[in-house]
Design an enzyme around this catalytic site. Structure first.
Site, PDB file in Angstrom:
ATOM      1  N   THR A  16      52.375 -53.397  50.879  1.00 43.18           N
ATOM      2  CA  THR A  16      52.451 -53.507  49.414  1.00 43.18           C
ATOM      3  C   THR A  16      53.575 -52.634  48.847  1.00 43.18           C
ATOM      4  O   THR A  16      53.840 -51.540  49.338  1.00 43.18           O
ATOM      5  CB  THR A  16      51.102 -53.066  48.795  1.00 43.18           C
ATOM      6  OG1 THR A  16      50.061 -53.862  49.371  1.00 43.18           O
ATOM      7  CG2 THR A  16      51.097 -53.236  47.284  1.00 43.18           C
ATOM      8  N   PRO A  66      55.668 -51.429  44.904  1.00 42.58           N
ATOM      9  CA  PRO A  66      55.350 -51.269  43.482  1.00 42.58           C
ATOM     10  C   PRO A  66      55.424 -52.606  42.712  1.00 42.58           C
ATOM     11  O   PRO A  66      54.631 -52.849  41.818  1.00 42.58           O
ATOM     12  CB  PRO A  66      56.422 -50.293  42.991  1.00 42.58           C
ATOM     13  CG  PRO A  66      56.830 -49.527  44.212  1.00 42.58           C
ATOM     14  CD  PRO A  66      56.683 -50.461  45.361  1.00 42.58           C
ATOM     15  N   GLU A  70      43.336 -55.786  50.747  1.00 41.88           N
ATOM     16  CA  GLU A  70      43.376 -56.852  51.775  1.00 41.88           C
ATOM     17  C   GLU A  70      43.315 -58.241  51.140  1.00 41.88           C
ATOM     18  O   GLU A  70      42.701 -59.159  51.675  1.00 41.88           O
ATOM     19  CB  GLU A  70      42.286 -56.651  52.830  1.00 41.88           C
ATOM     20  CG  GLU A  70      42.584 -55.445  53.692  1.00 41.88           C
ATOM     21  CD  GLU A  70      42.164 -55.580  55.131  1.00 41.88           C
ATOM     22  OE1 GLU A  70      42.033 -56.705  55.634  1.00 41.88           O
ATOM     23  OE2 GLU A  70      41.988 -54.533  55.759  1.00 41.88           O
TER      24      GLU A  70
HETATM   25  C1  LIG Z   1      42.807 -48.059  47.146  1.00 41.27           C
HETATM   26  C2  LIG Z   1      43.821 -49.039  47.617  1.00 41.27           C
HETATM   27  C3  LIG Z   1      44.177 -49.059  48.965  1.00 41.27           C
HETATM   28  C4  LIG Z   1      45.155 -49.936  49.421  1.00 41.27           C
HETATM   29  N1  LIG Z   1      45.579 -49.866  50.729  1.00 41.27           N
HETATM   30  C5  LIG Z   1      46.668 -50.586  51.124  1.00 41.27           C
HETATM   31  C6  LIG Z   1      47.256 -50.375  52.410  1.00 41.27           C
HETATM   32  O1  LIG Z   1      46.779 -49.572  53.227  1.00 41.27           O
HETATM   33  N2  LIG Z   1      48.380 -51.071  52.727  1.00 41.27           N
HETATM   34  C7  LIG Z   1      48.960 -51.953  51.878  1.00 41.27           C
HETATM   35  O2  LIG Z   1      49.971 -52.534  52.236  1.00 41.27           O
HETATM   36  N3  LIG Z   1      48.412 -52.174  50.635  1.00 41.27           N
HETATM   37  C8  LIG Z   1      47.297 -51.506  50.243  1.00 41.27           C
HETATM   38  N4  LIG Z   1      46.754 -51.692  48.990  1.00 41.27           N
HETATM   39  C9  LIG Z   1      47.385 -52.632  48.087  1.00 41.27           C
HETATM   40  C10 LIG Z   1      46.537 -53.866  47.795  1.00 41.27           C
HETATM   41  O3  LIG Z   1      46.498 -54.691  48.919  1.00 41.27           O
HETATM   42  C11 LIG Z   1      47.132 -54.523  46.535  1.00 41.27           C
HETATM   43  O4  LIG Z   1      46.846 -53.691  45.437  1.00 41.27           O
HETATM   44  C12 LIG Z   1      46.591 -55.924  46.329  1.00 41.27           C
HETATM   45  O5  LIG Z   1      47.064 -56.799  47.313  1.00 41.27           O
HETATM   46  C13 LIG Z   1      46.977 -56.474  44.940  1.00 41.27           C
HETATM   47  O6  LIG Z   1      48.325 -56.317  44.692  1.00 41.27           O
HETATM   48  P1  LIG Z   1      48.838 -55.661  43.314  1.00 41.27           P
HETATM   49  O7  LIG Z   1      48.101 -54.394  43.136  1.00 41.27           O
HETATM   50  O8  LIG Z   1      50.307 -55.611  43.357  1.00 41.27           O
HETATM   51  O9  LIG Z   1      48.351 -56.659  42.198  1.00 41.27           O
HETATM   52  P2  LIG Z   1      49.125 -57.961  41.717  1.00 41.27           P
HETATM   53  O10 LIG Z   1      49.585 -58.741  42.891  1.00 41.27           O
HETATM   54  O11 LIG Z   1      50.150 -57.560  40.717  1.00 41.27           O
HETATM   55  O12 LIG Z   1      47.961 -58.749  40.998  1.00 41.27           O
HETATM   56  C14 LIG Z   1      47.476 -58.381  39.705  1.00 41.27           C
HETATM   57  C15 LIG Z   1      46.359 -59.354  39.343  1.00 41.27           C
HETATM   58  O13 LIG Z   1      46.886 -60.702  39.296  1.00 41.27           O
HETATM   59  C16 LIG Z   1      46.161 -61.538  40.187  1.00 41.27           C
HETATM   60  N5  LIG Z   1      47.072 -62.508  40.767  1.00 41.27           N
HETATM   61  C17 LIG Z   1      48.283 -62.282  41.336  1.00 41.27           C
HETATM   62  N6  LIG Z   1      48.835 -63.429  41.741  1.00 41.27           N
HETATM   63  C18 LIG Z   1      47.948 -64.419  41.446  1.00 41.27           C
HETATM   64  C19 LIG Z   1      47.935 -65.830  41.610  1.00 41.27           C
HETATM   65  N7  LIG Z   1      48.924 -66.484  42.222  1.00 41.27           N
HETATM   66  N8  LIG Z   1      46.868 -66.516  41.143  1.00 41.27           N
HETATM   67  C20 LIG Z   1      45.828 -65.886  40.543  1.00 41.27           C
HETATM   68  N9  LIG Z   1      45.787 -64.540  40.342  1.00 41.27           N
HETATM   69  C21 LIG Z   1      46.834 -63.830  40.807  1.00 41.27           C
HETATM   70  C22 LIG Z   1      45.571 -60.599  41.253  1.00 41.27           C
HETATM   71  O14 LIG Z   1      44.443 -61.172  41.867  1.00 41.27           O
HETATM   72  C23 LIG Z   1      45.241 -59.392  40.401  1.00 41.27           C
HETATM   73  O15 LIG Z   1      44.015 -59.600  39.761  1.00 41.27           O
HETATM   74  C24 LIG Z   1      45.751 -50.851  48.521  1.00 41.27           C
HETATM   75  C25 LIG Z   1      45.367 -50.846  47.175  1.00 41.27           C
HETATM   76  C26 LIG Z   1      44.437 -49.938  46.717  1.00 41.27           C
HETATM   77  C27 LIG Z   1      44.109 -49.921  45.249  1.00 41.27           C
END
Ligand SMILES: Cc1cc2nc3c(=O)[nH]c(=O)nc-3n(C[C@H](O)[C@H](O)[C@H](O)COP(=O)(O)OP(=O)(O)OC[C@H]3O[C@@H](n4cnc5c(N)ncnc54)[C@H](O)[C@@H]3O)c2cc1C
Length: 380
Positions: A126, A128, A363
């Protein structure tokens, strides 16, 4: 033939994990949550009794357990505290891509390392600007001579501050979208890597999550996993192995919340009877039990499929989506059963509700699981 019974070995593993969770995890959950304390001492004990790195094959000194065994254990450990269990189960996510696509040399070096002594590794995908949209990542890796030069920023990387190595996804050919992404093993002590401060999170506060930046980081060509362009495929395949476990972690939290709700409802009285006698309350608890059981069946089915080399992308998404939404509902309802006391941090269900939320996010969010399921239905 369908057989839902556990083998004697699975029952032993379940017992070991259950006892460990009750003795070594649950009594320390509140303190780790309150102070956001990383559970190093608990991880040491888990490593010693063989409850870490469950996915590593025997050839690399691992347990050689199946995904189904892992999910049985995952439920128990998360019943103790999912923040603590996530802090050491994150190794599964980092090592899965190496198990799936690493060559012999990579496996010998990086998997053996995990089993020799207590070692952590992180999955750094992931960024920013890109979470759900993995293909939108901007990190790059440019091959110069025998080394890739890695640049980019990663966000929300679980276990980054203790990781000995990272699984990193970066673009080797940005013009090719997801087909231009490659996967690397990057040693954490390589110059140019900076780990940011620990995020102050709502739940699972024992687990350490950080931003990580890579600036002109030299990665040996030998640390490329698979071929250039395989990165996206490897990252997604890893989820087929790990999502049943995440679903089971969610089930462990949901089960803990339900048990608290049942106990409380037997002792709290209103209108002259224990609240458990009110149909409105026992319907809530009936739904909890039913949805937890359904989640477990989905998680076990997804695990069984991958163990039997059956493509489980849809089943793993079913399990992750259903269990994540279930744990959110069950923990919210457990707070409801506790009434005003549920809203207080002095009672355990408030923490469980905070811990539950992340299952709908990491995930792959619950929306992303639905996208995967729809894609499997309409495009395969
Ligand atoms: C505590 C924690 C631990 C984590 N650990 C890891 C890790 O170890 N390694 C790693 O790589 N990542 C990790 N992550 C990242 C995590 O996998 C991401 O936060 C997650 O995949 C969502 O991405 P985003 O936060 O960028 O949200 P965004 O992708 O920006 O999404 C924002 C919202 O929009 C929705 N959305 C986005 N696209 C669509 C679509 N096409 N259709 C419908 N809805 C949509 C999403 O479901 C969400 O509700 C972690 C996150 C947290 C909070």
């Amino acid at each position: 033939m369908i057989d839902f019974s556990l083998t004697d070995e699975q029952k032993e593993l379940q017992k070991l994990a259950k006892e460990f969770a009750a003795k070594e995890i649950r009594p320390h959950a509140e303190e780790h949550d309150k102070h956001g304390k990383f559970p190093m001492e608990i991880a040491k004990k888990a490593f010693e009794v063989g409850l870490m790195n469950l996915n590593i094959p025997q050839e690399y000194n691992g347990t050689g357990l199946k995904v189904l065994d892992e999910v049985i254990i995952a439920e128990e450990l998360s019943w103790g505290c999912s923040g603590i269990s996530t802090a050491f189960a994150v190794n599964h996510l980092a090592t899965a891509p190496v198990i799936i696509s690493g060559n012999e040399e990579q496996k010998k070096k990086y998997l053996d390392m995990m089993t020799k002594e207590l070692t952590f590794a992180s999955y750094a995908v992931t960024e920013p600007q890109a979470g759900s949209d993995v293909a939108g990542i901007q990190s790059t890796a440019k091959l110069i001579g025998n080394e890739y030069i890695l640049n980019g920023s990663k966000q929300w990387i679980t276990g980054a501050s203790v990781a000995k190595w990272f699984y990193v996804l970066a673009k080797t050919d940005p013009s090719k979208g997801h087909k231009g992404m490659s996967a690397f093993i990057v040693d954490a002590d390589t110059p140019g890597i900076k780990v940011g401060k620990k995020e102050d999170m709502m739940g699972q506060r024992a687990s350490a999550t950080h931003a990580v930046t890579f600036e002109e980081v030299k990665v040996p060509k030998a640390n490329l996993l698979g071929q250039e362009g395989d990165g996206f495929k490897i990252a997604m395949k890893a989820f087929d192995h790990t999502r049943p476990g995440i679903a089971s972690n969610a089930i462990g939290v949901a089960r803990a919340a339900m048990e608290h709700a049942i106990e409380y409802s037997k002792t709290r009285t209103s209108f002259g009877v224990p609240i458990a006698m009110h149909q409105g309350i026992n319907f809530i608890i009936s739904d909890m039990a039913c949805e937890i059981e359904a989640s477990r069946l989905l998680a076990w089915q997804a695990a069984w499929a991958i163990d039997n080399k059956i493509r489980n992308t849809k089943l793993a998404a079913f399990a992750k989506r259903f269990a994540a939404d279930t744990v959110m509902k069950v923990t919210t309802d457990a707070v409801q059963v506790f009434g005003g006391y549920g809203y207080s941090n002095e009672y355990p269900v408030a923490k469980l509700m905070r811990d539950a939320k992340i299952f709908q996010i990491y995930e792959g969010t619950s929306q992303v699981q639905r996208l995967i399921i729809a894609k499997e239905i309409f495009l395969r």
